[in-house]
Enzyme design. Sequence first.
Site, mmCIF file in Angstrom:
data_model
loop_
_atom_site.group_PDB
_atom_site.id
_atom_site.type_symbol
_atom_site.label_atom_id
_atom_site.label_comp_id
_atom_site.label_asym_id
_atom_site.label_seq_id
_atom_site.Cartn_x
_atom_site.Cartn_y
_atom_site.Cartn_z
ATOM 1 C CB CYS A 1 -24.556 6.379 -17.316
ATOM 2 S SG CYS A 1 -26.262 5.906 -17.557
ATOM 3 C CB SER B 1 -12.343 10.671 3.651
ATOM 4 O OG SER B 1 -12.279 9.418 3.038
ATOM 5 C CB THR C 1 -3.726 3.524 0.978
ATOM 6 O OG1 THR C 1 -5.077 3.646 1.347
ATOM 7 C CG2 THR C 1 -3.272 2.113 1.265
HETATM 8 N N1 ASP Z 1 -8.821 6.078 2.414
HETATM 9 C C1 ASP Z 1 -7.658 6.198 1.579
HETATM 10 C C2 ASP Z 1 -7.591 7.624 1.045
HETATM 11 O O1 ASP Z 1 -8.234 7.953 0.110
HETATM 12 C C3 ASP Z 1 -7.697 5.219 0.459
HETATM 13 C C4 ASP Z 1 -6.518 5.285 -0.470
HETATM 14 O O2 ASP Z 1 -5.530 5.945 -0.276
HETATM 15 O O3 ASP Z 1 -6.555 4.605 -1.504
HETATM 16 O O4 ASP Z 1 -6.870 8.420 1.617
#
Ligand code: ASP
Length: 343
Positions: free
Chosen positions: A281, A62, A16
């Site tokens: 946990c 991801s 992001t």
């Molecule tokens: N989907 C994004 C990623 O992990 C979320 C982020 O950057 O916080 O690349």
Amino acid sequence: METKKTRILLIYTGGTIGMVKDYDTGNLKAFNFKKLLSNIPELHQLDCVIETISLDEPIDSSNMDPGHWGKIASVIEDQYDAYDGFVVLHGSDTMSYSASALSFMLENLSKPVIFTGSQLPIGDLRTDAKENLITSIQIAAVQERGRPVIQEVCVYFEYKLFRANRTTKINAEHFEAFQSLNYPPLAESGVHLKIYRENLLSRSRPKKLKVHKLLDTSVGILKLFPGITESFFKNILECEGLKALIIETYGAGNAPTYDWFTTNLKNAIKTGLIIVNVTQCSGGSVIMGKYETSQQLKKLQIINGKDITTEAAITKLMYLLGSNVSSGSIKTIFETSLRGEMK
Ligand code: ASP
């Protein structure tokens, strides 16, 4: 006498922090890294030399995999002597996995490697990206008697610096996205930058950096749940090619005591499957044998994951299997803290 400026390398992998909105689809997508720097002119005010390098194709985290971790490790290896510290810009979703992996891959690290990212894109008015990036660079640049103060892989997010292999992403919306429930922060940023030296990994004397890029992905994670069936459990244990399985157990490392559960586990171990007991946990530790419901696991000589996170456990397994650690010694080595990942 003129003092040499600290040199920091920013390694951009995506996430992001460097994304923009595609107004046709409304989705966030990665954009050119050069724009990231032009979005933070404040970087020029820092008293260090900042250079940048980007993965060929910045990605949403991801899509991260051990191949990308190898590339990040190679950049650090190739540039190790040329820089005093490294800041890795990475999506937050899998940041704890990547940063944990790098902590194992970089043996004898004596310079800071700080992973950071953001919840809002850099171009957003309310972005958390600027503070995260600027403070990460400042922390990476802290030196004492010509040597970096931080000499380990860390995650910096929302005013806190954590040991990377102790972190977990705990929130998909809050700026405070990461937690390290079983180990205190290494530093906190407020009006002053406070480094908690007593929490840092200490090195007696610098040794040569060793980079391990061979990771074995013949591993898996199974989270227990009430109602788990024998056929599901058996299928997982008998999954083709599987060498090691992390079982996320209940509480202090407890599991069902049904006969079929123990018998299947015993059979799998006989065929050579390595089993690690990690609690589902977020905080606390596995204590095998504390309850009757973990006695059978203790008897089967299952590896005790103690207070390790699942992210650190899975990457530690990939690293140990990739290093060809013998099946006779994997239990002892796994149960030993290699990079401060467990007690
Ligand atoms: N989907 C994004 C990623 O992990 C979320 C982020 O950057 O916080 O690349």
